[in-house]
Design an enzyme around this catalytic site. Structure first.
Site, short mmCIF file in Angstrom:
data_model
loop_
_atom_site.label_atom_id
_atom_site.label_comp_id
_atom_site.label_asym_id
_atom_site.label_seq_id
_atom_site.Cartn_x
_atom_site.Cartn_y
_atom_site.Cartn_z
N GLU A 1 69.00 74.71 74.08
CA GLU A 1 69.95 73.73 74.79
C GLU A 1 69.58 72.25 73.80
O GLU A 1 69.99 71.56 72.97
CB GLU A 1 69.94 73.05 75.93
CG GLU A 1 71.35 72.52 76.75
CD GLU A 1 72.29 72.07 76.94
OE1 GLU A 1 72.61 73.42 76.12
OE2 GLU A 1 72.94 71.09 76.75
N ASP A 2 67.94 72.08 74.24
CA ASP A 2 67.66 70.43 73.74
C ASP A 2 67.23 70.34 72.65
O ASP A 2 66.52 68.77 72.16
CB ASP A 2 66.92 69.81 74.57
CG ASP A 2 68.47 69.83 75.99
OD1 ASP A 2 69.03 69.44 75.82
OD2 ASP A 2 67.59 70.07 77.22
#
Ligand code: MN
Length: 733
Positions: free
Chosen positions: A89-90
């Site tokens: 996700e990051d």
């Protein structure tokens, strides 16, 4: 000490804590995998910090620890997946990278989790879609849902550092979605904590007030519980039942829900006292022991006949087992007693996750029920045409409700939501049986398709080859499965009704001189809480209150023409103001940093002094709700970005319409007394008053004009003092 050194120390101490929690169930190889995941995740997130300013890696470590310690999922793969859950996700790493390093299962779980959070960020208008994805991935691997819940729990625990708007959005989403999900998964403690945290942020004042009262009554409550427990424990043990008994404090959110549901103040929530009895007997004696304890408690304290819950004979769908009863303790106070064995208690505390690891060596009953539920969701998901939002609402209903059990003539047990009808059961058995059902026999008595089933009914379905599904069936089915099947089968019929309804609608609009795309129509739809298709369909089926509709349109037209401009304003339905801080002091609201037109929500009718929150409706502009309004919660959960901060303008000189409900014992002259209090003592204007008396009890509805919430509160206080009045609470107008 430098900041970097301090960070390092905090991080390695957190990781050591996690490893200690894992020690008992991991071998050296598994510990090595966890260490590798930690090093990788730390390096991947090394540039990031949490909003609290802490190194980011502390978050995945905390999530992994919740998974192990609080959810009780003792599984290395889950720990590894929790540690890397935010990496894709990051950071620039992909699911492929994760797979290369940690294998397919971890990659799949991470992928599932990433999809969910993508949903939350990128598609906040469609969180329903998010939910659907979660259920899809969850139905292939339950660990996805469990890690997601752990993730949400840690985010809620650290929510303080977020911006107030995001706090509200995340909290709304939590109470709307994640708390019911945790409940459905049997994670009762986590469910309670999520609900309490959500309440803490959405209604801080209410939360503090209840918390204060819980604290203040704590010592007295402790003494009371002790007096209750001591003779009970002695009695159970003298009958050969070794046990542990302790008092439980009801959670703040559950107290609040009671207060709201029953319209009563804190002091009247009767089952504030709760006690748990855990019998310590070998597993093969546990059911017998629980029933024996129940009978003994019953002989010591008088029980409340309608509040007995038997989750032993029929465990909850998620496998929960216990006996619940409510008894009268010393001094006539209600005490809720839960009776469980040691094993049942462990399962209830840890949820079905406690069994997960041993799933391959034979499923426990809890797992089997759970599988059934997932299977049901999977079958609904396979239907591609279904509207995501509708699906969301339906599955959500499946999540929050308890179930009833009925039997087929062959003695098969079927599980249905409360309120389910004969037709629901027909579809539950088989789609063809649903499509051709004409009625049923409940406990050998003939009934219609819409007959509501009760727990324990024996039900036989009567079918006929000549029967065809009818769109009107949608009015009385409860299960999502039946709904979907009926909708599929009646698509043509629906279209025909919609066309007929549309024609009729446009004709009647012409008669009022309103164009079909007029704002009046949008407001009408909002008022009726329907979309166009539904309105058309209902009109086509002659299933709508035409009088109510035409009155609304006439009133709206008149209002838009600017006819009514009284100083005392009725805010009930969609009166629009030009916002901003106006100079005349007549504008009741102030918006932060913007000029906007707004209206008061019809569902909760805010008055000055209430905690309020605006919601940016694409068609209606800003609609102002009370922050306790359930409808607002739903809106925020589905689309939290549309929240608008609003506050009351203190300079306003308007009066607002408010509703008050009064209940009590009917006696001569009580109406006069109520009117006297309102008009003479309080000099408040009454708009309407209705009182219904049945069998010595009355039920009154009062609509009054007040200046603000404080005035309303005082007035209600006075009304409560009237002889014969039992309950006074605020309602819609
Ligand atoms: Mn996370």
């Amino acid at each position: 000490m430098t900041e970097i050194k301090r960070d390092e120390r905090v991080v390695s101490s957190a990781f050591r804590g996690l490893m200690r929690a894992c020690e008992l169930f991991m071998n050296e190889d598994e510990r090595e995998r966890v260490r590798k995941a930690f090093e990788f995740s730390r390096q991947a997130h090394s540039e990031m910090r949490r909003k609290t300013g802490e190194p980011y890696i502390l978050h995945p470590i905390a999530v992994a620890r919740v998974v192990v310690e609080e959810i009780g999922l003792k599984d290395t793969t889950a720990v590894v997946a929790a540690l890397v859950h935010d990496v894709v996700e990051d950071t620039d790493y992909t699911v492929k990278d994760i797979q290369a390093m940690f294998g397919r299962t971890v990659a799949q779980i991470t992928d599932g989790l990433t999809k969910i959070s993508h949903g939350v960020h990128a598609m906040s208008t469609m969180q329903a879609e998010t939910f659907r994805k979660m259920l899809l991935t969850m139905s292939s691997d339950i660990r996805v849902a469990l890690i997601k819940i752990a993730d949400r729990l840690h985010n809620m625990r650290t929510l303080k550092s977020m911006k107030p708007e995001s706090r509200l959005k995340i909290s709304a989403e939590t109470s709307f979605l994640y708390a019911p999900l945790a409940h459905r998964l049997g994670l009762y403690n986590i469910k309670t904590e999520l609900e309490d945290l959500a309440l803490f942020y959405t209604e801080p004042e209410t939360y503090q007030e209840i918390a204060k009262k819980v604290r203040a009554t704590g010592p007295a409550r402790g003494r009371y519980i002790q007096n209750f427990i001591t003779p009970l424990k002695a009695m159970l043990e003298s009958h050969g039942l070794p046990c542990e008994i302790f008092g439980r404090v009801k959670s703040i959110s559950s107290i609040y829900q009671k207060m709201k549901k029953q319209g009563i103040p804190f002091e009247q929530v009767y089952d504030l006292f709760a006690v748990r009895v855990i019998v310590d007997v070998p597993e093969q004696q546990e059911y017998e022991a629980c029933w024996k304890a129940y009978r003994l408690i019953d002989s010591l304290y008088q029980n409340h006949p309608n509040r007995m819950r038997d989750w032993l004979t029929r465990p909850r769908p998620n496998g929960y087992e216990a006996l619940h009863t409510t008894v009268t303790g010393p001094g006539g106070r209600w005490v809720e007693v839960q009776i469980r064995s040691r094993r049942m208690d462990y399962n209830a505390e840890k949820g079905p996750a406690a069994h997960w690891r041993y799933k391959d060596n034979g499923a426990t009953p809890a797992d089997k029920k759970f599988e059934e539920w997932l299977g049901k969701i999977r079958s609904v998901l396979e239907n591609k045409d279904i509207d995501a939002r509708e699906f969301f609402m339906e599955v959500k209903n499946d999540l929050v409700t308890e179930h009833i059990h009925v039997f087929t003539p062959k003695g098969e047990l079927k599980m249905l939501p409360p309120g389910a009808t004969v037709l629901d059961l027909a579809y539950e058995i088989h789609t063809t049986i649903g499509h051709t059902a004409i009625g049923g026999k409940v406990n050998y008595e003939a009934v219609g398709l819409n007959h509501v089933l009760q727990n324990g009914d024996r039900v036989e379905i009567i079918t006929s080859k000549a029967q065809k599904p009818d769109i009107s069936w949608l009015d009385f089915v409860k299960t999502s499965k039946a709904r979907e099947r009926i909708k599929d089968a009646t698509r043509e019929q629906k279209k025909a009704f919609e066309e007929k309804g549309k024609k009729f609608f446009e004709e009647s609009l012409r008669r009022y001189g309103v164009a079909p795309d007029d704002r009046v129509v949008d407001e009408l739809l909002h008022f009726l809480d329907m979309d166009r298709a539904e309105l058309y369909r209902r009109l086509g089926m002659h299933r709508i209150d035409l009088k109510r509709m035409s009155e609304f349109i006439k009133a709206k037209k008149a209002e838009l023409a600017g006819e009514s401009a009284a100083r005392t304003l009725d805010f009930r339905v969609g009166r629009t103001f030009e916002g901003g801080a106006s100079s005349d002091g007549e504008n009741p609201l102030v918006f932060e940093g913007q000029d906007a037109s707004f209206q008061m929500a019809a569902c909760c009718s805010p008055i000055p002094g209430d905690d309020i929150m605006g919601f940016q409706d694409p068609k209606l502009g800003i609609v102002v709700h009370r922050s306790v309004c359930p409808k607002l919660r739903n809106l925020l959960a589905i689309d939290g970005k549309k929240a608008v901060k609003v506050k009351w303008n203190d300079k306003r000189q308007l009066t607002f319409l408010a509703g008050i409900k009064i209940e009590g014992y009917d006696r001569f002259g009580i109406l006069i007394n109520i009117v006297k209090v309102v008009t003479v003592r309080y000099k408040v204007n009454i708009r309407s008053i209705t009182i219904d008396g049945v069998g010595g009890v009355f039920d009154g509805q009062l609509k009054v004009y007040v200046i603000d919430a404080a005035e309303l509160e005082h007035l209600m206080e006075e009304l409560r003092k009237i002889d014969g009045v039992v309950k006074v609470y605020r309602t819609e107008v």
